[in-house]
Design an enzyme around this catalytic site. Structure first.
Site, short mmCIF file in Angstrom:
data_model
loop_
_atom_site.label_atom_id
_atom_site.label_comp_id
_atom_site.label_asym_id
_atom_site.label_seq_id
_atom_site.Cartn_x
_atom_site.Cartn_y
_atom_site.Cartn_z
N ASP A 68 0.86 -1.18 0.00
CA ASP A 68 0.00 0.00 0.00
C ASP A 68 0.89 1.23 0.00
O ASP A 68 1.41 1.64 1.04
CB ASP A 68 -0.90 -0.02 1.23
CG ASP A 68 -2.07 0.93 1.11
OD1 ASP A 68 -2.09 1.73 0.16
OD2 ASP A 68 -2.97 0.88 1.96
N ALA A 69 1.10 1.80 -1.19
CA ALA A 69 2.00 2.94 -1.34
C ALA A 69 1.29 4.15 -1.97
O ALA A 69 1.77 5.27 -1.87
CB ALA A 69 3.20 2.55 -2.19
N LYS A 70 0.20 3.89 -2.67
CA LYS A 70 -0.61 4.95 -3.32
C LYS A 70 0.26 5.88 -4.15
O LYS A 70 0.16 7.10 -4.07
CB LYS A 70 -1.43 5.72 -2.29
CG LYS A 70 -2.43 4.83 -1.53
CD LYS A 70 -3.25 5.63 -0.54
CE LYS A 70 -4.26 4.76 0.18
NZ LYS A 70 -3.63 3.76 1.08
N ARG A 71 1.11 5.28 -4.95
CA ARG A 71 2.02 6.06 -5.78
C ARG A 71 1.25 6.73 -6.92
O ARG A 71 0.24 6.21 -7.40
CB ARG A 71 3.14 5.19 -6.35
CG ARG A 71 4.05 4.56 -5.31
CD ARG A 71 4.65 5.57 -4.37
NE ARG A 71 5.72 5.01 -3.56
CZ ARG A 71 6.10 5.50 -2.40
NH1 ARG A 71 5.48 6.54 -1.88
NH2 ARG A 71 7.10 4.94 -1.73
#
Length: 278
Positions: free
Chosen positions: A94-97
Site C-alpha cells: 500500500d503505497a498509493k504512488r
C-alpha cells in the site's frame, strides 16, 4: 504466474478473501515490545502476526508509511517483513504512488524490482501516462484508487463528469470505466472502500472480472457482510477484504498474536458465510 493467478490460487487454497494489512504502530504494541527499539519491535510484531495469521489470508498488505517513518532502518525492516510472508501468499504494498515520467518509472521499479512485491496501490488521478510505467509490469497487479474509504472521498470522487459517451456520471464511475480500458494485460484492479457498499456494487457491475481491494471494514466502519456481497464477482471471488487494526490489535497482552489469529479466523469465516449466502 501473474498477480491475479497467484491471488486466485492463494484464495482457493486458503479458502479465504481476507487480506491482513500490516500497519505497525509501536505505541499500540504489547508491553513486552514497547521496551525494544522501534525498528526491532516492528519487525518482531509483524513477523509474529504473519506467522499467526497465514492460514487464514489470501494476501498481506504492508503499508510503506509505517516503515518509512522509522527512517533508513525502516526499509530494512520492511524487507525483513516481506521475507517473512510465505511465497505463495500475494503481497499488495500500500503505497498509493502517482507521479509522472521517470519518477513513476522509478516508483514502479522500487516496488517490483527492488522489493519484489506482487501488487501496488496507485493513484490514477494524474492520468494514463502516470500509470503506464506500472502497467508495463504485466505480471504484477496495479490496484488503482477508485472510491476510497475515507469520508473526504466525496470532495472529489462524487463530482459529476461527462463520460466518453456524453453521459453524466460520478467521477469514481468514470475512473472504473477508464481503468477497464487500460486493463489490456489483465493486471489492473481497483481499490474501493467498504464504507461505500452501494458504490462498490455499481463498480463491480462495471468491472465484473477485475480484482477489487476493499479496505475500510472494522475501525473505519465498513460493514463486512455488505462489502462481501457487493464486492465479489459472479463466482464469489476477486474481492480482497482488507482488515488491519481489527486483527493487528485484537489484544495488547503477551497473547496478542494468538488473539490476532483468532480474529483473522473469525473474519475469514464470516466472509465465507456472506459469500455463500449471497
Amino acid at each position: 504466474m501473474n498477480f491475479l493467478e497467484k491471488l486466485l490460487t492463494a484464495s482457493r487454497q486458503q479458502n479465504s478473501l481476507l487480506c491482513v494489512g500490516l500497519d505497525p504502530e509501536p505505541s499500540r504494541f504489547a508491553a513486552q515490545l514497547r521496551g525494544m527499539p522501534a525498528t526491532k519491535a516492528v519487525a518482531y510484531f509483524c513477523q509474529a502476526i504473519i506467522e499467526a495469521t497465514t492460514a487464514y489470508v489470501c494476501a498481506y498488505k504492508p503499508n510503506m508509511a509505517f516503515f518509512e517513518v522509522l527512517g533508513p532502518e525502516g526499509m530494512y525492516v520492511f524487507r525483513e517483513v516481506l521475507h517473512a510472508i510465505p511465497a505463495h501468499i500475494p503481497i499488495i504494498v500500500d503505497a498509493k504512488r502517482g507521479d509522472l515520467g521517470n519518477t513513476a518509472r522509478y516508483y514502479a521499479a522500487t516496488v517490483f524490482d527492488v522489493y519484489g512485491c506482487d501488487a501496488v496501490t496507485v493513484n490514477p488521478y494524474l492520468g494514463y501516462d502516470s500509470v503506464t510505467p506500472f502497467l508495463a509490469y504485466h505480471e504484477k497487479g496495479i490496484m488503482l484508487l477508485c472510491r476510497t474509504s475515507n469520508p473526504g472521498a466525496r470532495d472529489f470522487q462524487d463530482l459529476l463528469v461527462y463520460g466518453e459517451n456524453g453521459q453524466v456520471k460520478p467521477l469514481y464511475e468514470a475512473v472504473a470505466q477508464r481503468v477497464q480500458s487500460w486493463n489490456k494485460e489483465g493486471n489492473c484492479g481497483l481499490a474501493v472502500g467498504a464504507t461505500y457498499p452501494r458504490e462498490l456494487r455499481t463498480i463491480r457491475s462495471l468491472c465484473p472480472d477485475m480484482p477489487i481491494l476493499i479496505p475500510g471494514v472494522g475501525a473505519q466502519g465498513g460493514d463486512l457482510e455488505d462489502s462481501v456481497v457487493a464486492g465479489v464477482d459472479a463466482c464469489g471471488e476477486r474481492a480482497i477484504i482488507a482488515v488491519s487494526r481489527t486483527v493487528l490489535y485484537a489484544g495488547d497482552g503477551a497473547d496478542y498474536a494468538a488473539l490476532a489469529a483468532n480474529e483473522a479466523r473469525l473474519l475469514r469465516d464470516r466472509i465465507n458465510e456472506a459469500r455463500i449466502n449471497k
